[in-house]
Write a protein that holds these residues in place. Structure first.
Motif, PDB file in Angstrom:
ATOM      1  N   PRO A   1       0.839  -1.210   0.000  1.00 57.65           N
ATOM      2  CA  PRO A   1       0.000   0.000   0.000  1.00 57.65           C
ATOM      3  C   PRO A   1       0.867   1.251   0.000  1.00 57.65           C
ATOM      4  O   PRO A   1       1.814   1.363   0.783  1.00 57.65           O
ATOM      5  CB  PRO A   1      -0.809  -0.132   1.299  1.00 57.65           C
ATOM      6  CG  PRO A   1       0.011  -1.029   2.174  1.00 57.65           C
ATOM      7  CD  PRO A   1       0.743  -1.956   1.264  1.00 57.65           C
ATOM      8  N   VAL A   2       0.562   2.180  -0.889  1.00 58.70           N
ATOM      9  CA  VAL A   2       1.304   3.438  -0.983  1.00 58.70           C
ATOM     10  C   VAL A   2       0.318   4.595  -1.018  1.00 58.70           C
ATOM     11  O   VAL A   2      -0.858   4.421  -1.343  1.00 58.70           O
ATOM     12  CB  VAL A   2       2.197   3.465  -2.241  1.00 58.70           C
ATOM     13  CG1 VAL A   2       3.168   2.298  -2.247  1.00 58.70           C
ATOM     14  CG2 VAL A   2       1.349   3.446  -3.515  1.00 58.70           C
TER      15      VAL A   2
ATOM     16  N   VAL B   1       5.873  -1.862  -5.764  1.00 55.01           N
ATOM     17  CA  VAL B   1       6.921  -0.949  -5.296  1.00 55.01           C
ATOM     18  C   VAL B   1       8.302  -1.342  -5.809  1.00 55.01           C
ATOM     19  O   VAL B   1       9.245  -0.541  -5.706  1.00 55.01           O
ATOM     20  CB  VAL B   1       6.926  -0.854  -3.760  1.00 55.01           C
ATOM     21  CG1 VAL B   1       5.595  -0.306  -3.252  1.00 55.01           C
ATOM     22  CG2 VAL B   1       7.213  -2.206  -3.109  1.00 55.01           C
ATOM     23  N   ALA B   2       8.442  -2.543  -6.366  1.00 51.32           N
ATOM     24  CA  ALA B   2       9.731  -2.935  -6.933  1.00 51.32           C
ATOM     25  C   ALA B   2      10.072  -2.080  -8.149  1.00 51.32           C
ATOM     26  O   ALA B   2      11.238  -1.978  -8.527  1.00 51.32           O
ATOM     27  CB  ALA B   2       9.722  -4.411  -7.308  1.00 51.32           C
ATOM     28  N   THR B   3       9.061  -1.465  -8.769  1.00 49.15           N
ATOM     29  CA  THR B   3       9.295  -0.619  -9.940  1.00 49.15           C
ATOM     30  C   THR B   3       9.428   0.852  -9.568  1.00 49.15           C
ATOM     31  O   THR B   3       9.673   1.687 -10.439  1.00 49.15           O
ATOM     32  CB  THR B   3       8.144  -0.775 -10.948  1.00 49.15           C
ATOM     33  OG1 THR B   3       6.919  -0.320 -10.347  1.00 49.15           O
ATOM     34  CG2 THR B   3       7.976  -2.223 -11.366  1.00 49.15           C
ATOM     35  N   LEU B   4       9.251   1.187  -8.289  1.00 44.45           N
ATOM     36  CA  LEU B   4       9.309   2.585  -7.851  1.00 44.45           C
ATOM     37  C   LEU B   4      10.744   2.919  -7.442  1.00 44.45           C
ATOM     38  O   LEU B   4      11.129   2.798  -6.280  1.00 44.45           O
ATOM     39  CB  LEU B   4       8.334   2.826  -6.697  1.00 44.45           C
ATOM     40  CG  LEU B   4       6.864   2.532  -7.013  1.00 44.45           C
ATOM     41  CD1 LEU B   4       5.998   2.775  -5.779  1.00 44.45           C
ATOM     42  CD2 LEU B   4       6.373   3.381  -8.176  1.00 44.45           C
ATOM     43  N   ALA B   5      11.527   3.345  -8.414  1.00 43.50           N
ATOM     44  CA  ALA B   5      12.953   3.573  -8.177  1.00 43.50           C
ATOM     45  C   ALA B   5      13.215   4.691  -7.176  1.00 43.50           C
ATOM     46  O   ALA B   5      14.261   4.710  -6.521  1.00 43.50           O
ATOM     47  CB  ALA B   5      13.649   3.884  -9.499  1.00 43.50           C
ATOM     48  N   TYR B   6      12.268   5.627  -7.037  1.00 44.05           N
ATOM     49  CA  TYR B   6      12.476   6.760  -6.143  1.00 44.05           C
ATOM     50  C   TYR B   6      11.801   6.559  -4.784  1.00 44.05           C
ATOM     51  O   TYR B   6      11.673   7.494  -4.009  1.00 44.05           O
ATOM     52  CB  TYR B   6      11.973   8.042  -6.803  1.00 44.05           C
ATOM     53  CG  TYR B   6      12.743   8.384  -8.060  1.00 44.05           C
ATOM     54  CD1 TYR B   6      14.012   8.936  -7.981  1.00 44.05           C
ATOM     55  CD2 TYR B   6      12.215   8.106  -9.314  1.00 44.05           C
ATOM     56  CE1 TYR B   6      14.736   9.234  -9.131  1.00 44.05           C
ATOM     57  CE2 TYR B   6      12.926   8.405 -10.464  1.00 44.05           C
ATOM     58  CZ  TYR B   6      14.183   8.961 -10.368  1.00 44.05           C
ATOM     59  OH  TYR B   6      14.900   9.243 -11.510  1.00 44.05           O
ATOM     60  N   GLY B   7      11.379   5.348  -4.494  1.00 43.18           N
ATOM     61  CA  GLY B   7      10.761   5.061  -3.210  1.00 43.18           C
ATOM     62  C   GLY B   7       9.292   5.446  -3.188  1.00 43.18           C
ATOM     63  O   GLY B   7       8.696   5.801  -4.217  1.00 43.18           O
ATOM     64  N   TYR B   8       8.691   5.373  -1.998  1.00 51.00           N
ATOM     65  CA  TYR B   8       7.279   5.683  -1.848  1.00 51.00           C
ATOM     66  C   TYR B   8       7.009   6.061  -0.402  1.00 51.00           C
ATOM     67  O   TYR B   8       7.830   5.830   0.487  1.00 51.00           O
ATOM     68  CB  TYR B   8       6.415   4.495  -2.268  1.00 51.00           C
ATOM     69  CG  TYR B   8       6.644   3.243  -1.452  1.00 51.00           C
ATOM     70  CD1 TYR B   8       5.839   2.944  -0.350  1.00 51.00           C
ATOM     71  CD2 TYR B   8       7.664   2.358  -1.766  1.00 51.00           C
ATOM     72  CE1 TYR B   8       6.056   1.814   0.410  1.00 51.00           C
ATOM     73  CE2 TYR B   8       7.894   1.216  -1.019  1.00 51.00           C
ATOM     74  CZ  TYR B   8       7.081   0.950   0.068  1.00 51.00           C
ATOM     75  OH  TYR B   8       7.299  -0.177   0.828  1.00 51.00           O
ATOM     76  N   ILE B   9       5.830   6.657  -0.187  1.00 56.78           N
ATOM     77  CA  ILE B   9       5.389   7.013   1.158  1.00 56.78           C
ATOM     78  C   ILE B   9       4.220   6.101   1.504  1.00 56.78           C
ATOM     79  O   ILE B   9       3.244   6.024   0.767  1.00 56.78           O
ATOM     80  CB  ILE B   9       4.969   8.492   1.225  1.00 56.78           C
ATOM     81  CG1 ILE B   9       6.177   9.385   0.901  1.00 56.78           C
ATOM     82  CG2 ILE B   9       4.421   8.842   2.607  1.00 56.78           C
ATOM     83  CD1 ILE B   9       5.837  10.852   0.805  1.00 56.78           C
ATOM     84  N   ALA B  10       4.342   5.408   2.623  1.00 54.72           N
ATOM     85  CA  ALA B  10       3.331   4.413   2.979  1.00 54.72           C
ATOM     86  C   ALA B  10       2.177   5.016   3.774  1.00 54.72           C
ATOM     87  O   ALA B  10       1.046   4.528   3.701  1.00 54.72           O
ATOM     88  CB  ALA B  10       3.972   3.273   3.766  1.00 54.72           C
ATOM     89  N   ASP B  11       2.436   6.061   4.576  1.00 60.07           N
ATOM     90  CA  ASP B  11       1.366   6.656   5.389  1.00 60.07           C
ATOM     91  C   ASP B  11       1.710   8.102   5.699  1.00 60.07           C
ATOM     92  O   ASP B  11       2.835   8.560   5.471  1.00 60.07           O
ATOM     93  CB  ASP B  11       1.157   5.861   6.683  1.00 60.07           C
ATOM     94  CG  ASP B  11       2.450   5.664   7.463  1.00 60.07           C
ATOM     95  OD1 ASP B  11       3.115   6.672   7.766  1.00 60.07           O
ATOM     96  OD2 ASP B  11       2.809   4.512   7.749  1.00 60.07           O
ATOM     97  N   LEU B  12       0.731   8.827   6.229  1.00 58.19           N
ATOM     98  CA  LEU B  12       0.918  10.245   6.504  1.00 58.19           C
ATOM     99  C   LEU B  12       1.975  10.497   7.577  1.00 58.19           C
ATOM    100  O   LEU B  12       2.641  11.532   7.564  1.00 58.19           O
ATOM    101  CB  LEU B  12      -0.409  10.884   6.916  1.00 58.19           C
ATOM    102  CG  LEU B  12      -1.391  11.182   5.776  1.00 58.19           C
ATOM    103  CD1 LEU B  12      -2.712  11.688   6.327  1.00 58.19           C
ATOM    104  CD2 LEU B  12      -0.793  12.200   4.813  1.00 58.19           C
ATOM    105  N   GLU B  13       2.125   9.567   8.507  1.00 57.97           N
ATOM    106  CA  GLU B  13       3.143   9.740   9.545  1.00 57.97           C
ATOM    107  C   GLU B  13       4.537   9.817   8.934  1.00 57.97           C
ATOM    108  O   GLU B  13       5.419  10.515   9.442  1.00 57.97           O
ATOM    109  CB  GLU B  13       3.070   8.596  10.550  1.00 57.97           C
ATOM    110  CG  GLU B  13       1.848   8.657  11.457  1.00 57.97           C
ATOM    111  CD  GLU B  13       1.897   7.599  12.544  1.00 57.97           C
ATOM    112  OE1 GLU B  13       2.920   6.888  12.622  1.00 57.97           O
ATOM    113  OE2 GLU B  13       0.921   7.487  13.297  1.00 57.97           O
TER     114      GLU B  13
END
Length: 233
Positions: free
Chosen positions: A109-110, A135-147
């Motif tokens: 989940p992103v 997320v394996a294709t998200l080379a720049y990372g991701y944010i999982a939650d607002l915290e």
């Protein structure tokens, strides 16, 4: 002249019709499965769904049957991406080593923007929603939650439906849009204070507009700290 029949040896086994005992071979499928199983065991993350597919190995590959359990590893402890090469080896003296290419899909989940957001906007519950993405294709990372955003503002505008990444975030917000703020203005050495409402967001030193809560007048200001702005002349 009497000719004696020669005993059939290895060299003559084919002529004599005797079957040769072939050396035991390691099943190629078992090598690929060892790579997949290792990734599932050692690289699965809590809250994620992993889908793995080993690329076919060369059908001409012949490996001696390994008397010990196969050993697998990911060289250099590399992070997972869409394609990794897992090293599988037979851990005995003189054993073989094979690199198995594996296609990786890692669903998690992103946070995704629910509507267009402007530079300097903070992130609230109505601004984002959760989607499952690879997320394996998200080379720049991701944010999982607002915290994880930690009260920081956006460093650039984003379109609706954009996966939010850490690189999209600017500094932390001392003031957010809609916050009640204390406005200070210095007039001939006298400090005047009034209550206002922030119309922008930013960290200390950021410029934004504020609305005077009493007069409704919109003023330019600089953030001095949490809930405090200095009105510009």
């Amino acid at each position: 002249m009497i000719r004696r029949a020669l005993p059939c040896g290895i060299a003559l086994a084919t002529l004599c019709g005797w079957p040769l005992a072939a050396a035991a071979a390691q099943p190629i499928d078992a090598v690929s499965q060892a790579a997949v199983t290792w990734l599932q065991t050692h690289r699965a993350l809590p809250g994620t769904r992993m889908v793995l597919e080993a690329a076919p190995l060369d059908s001409r590959l012949r490996l001696a049957d390994c008397p010990s359990p196969l050993d697998a590893s990911l060289p250099g402890n590399r992070p997972l991406n869409a394609r990794v090469s897992v090293t599988v080896r037979c851990p005995v003296p003189g054993g073989w080593t094979v690199r198995v290419p594996v296609m990786v899909k890692l669903f998690a989940p992103v946070l995704v923007s629910s509507h267009p957001l402007a530079r300097g906007d903070g992130l609230g519950a109505t601004d984002v929603h959760t989607e499952e993405r690879d997320v394996a294709t998200l080379a720049y990372g991701y944010i999982a939650d607002l915290e994880q955003a930690g009260g920081r503002a956006l460093a650039r505008p984003v379109n609706a439906g954009t996966v939010l990444t850490p690189g999209m975030l600017a500094g932390r917000q001392a003031v957010r849009i809609g916050d009640a703020v204390s406005m200070e203005a210095s007039v001939e050495g006298v400090v005047i204070r009034a209550e206002g409402v922030a119309m922008g967001a930013g960290d200390t030193g950021s410029r934004l507009k504020v609305r005077n809560a009493s007069s409704g007048k919109v003023l330019d200001a600089v953030v001095r700290g949490p809930g405090l702005v200095a009105v510009l002349p």
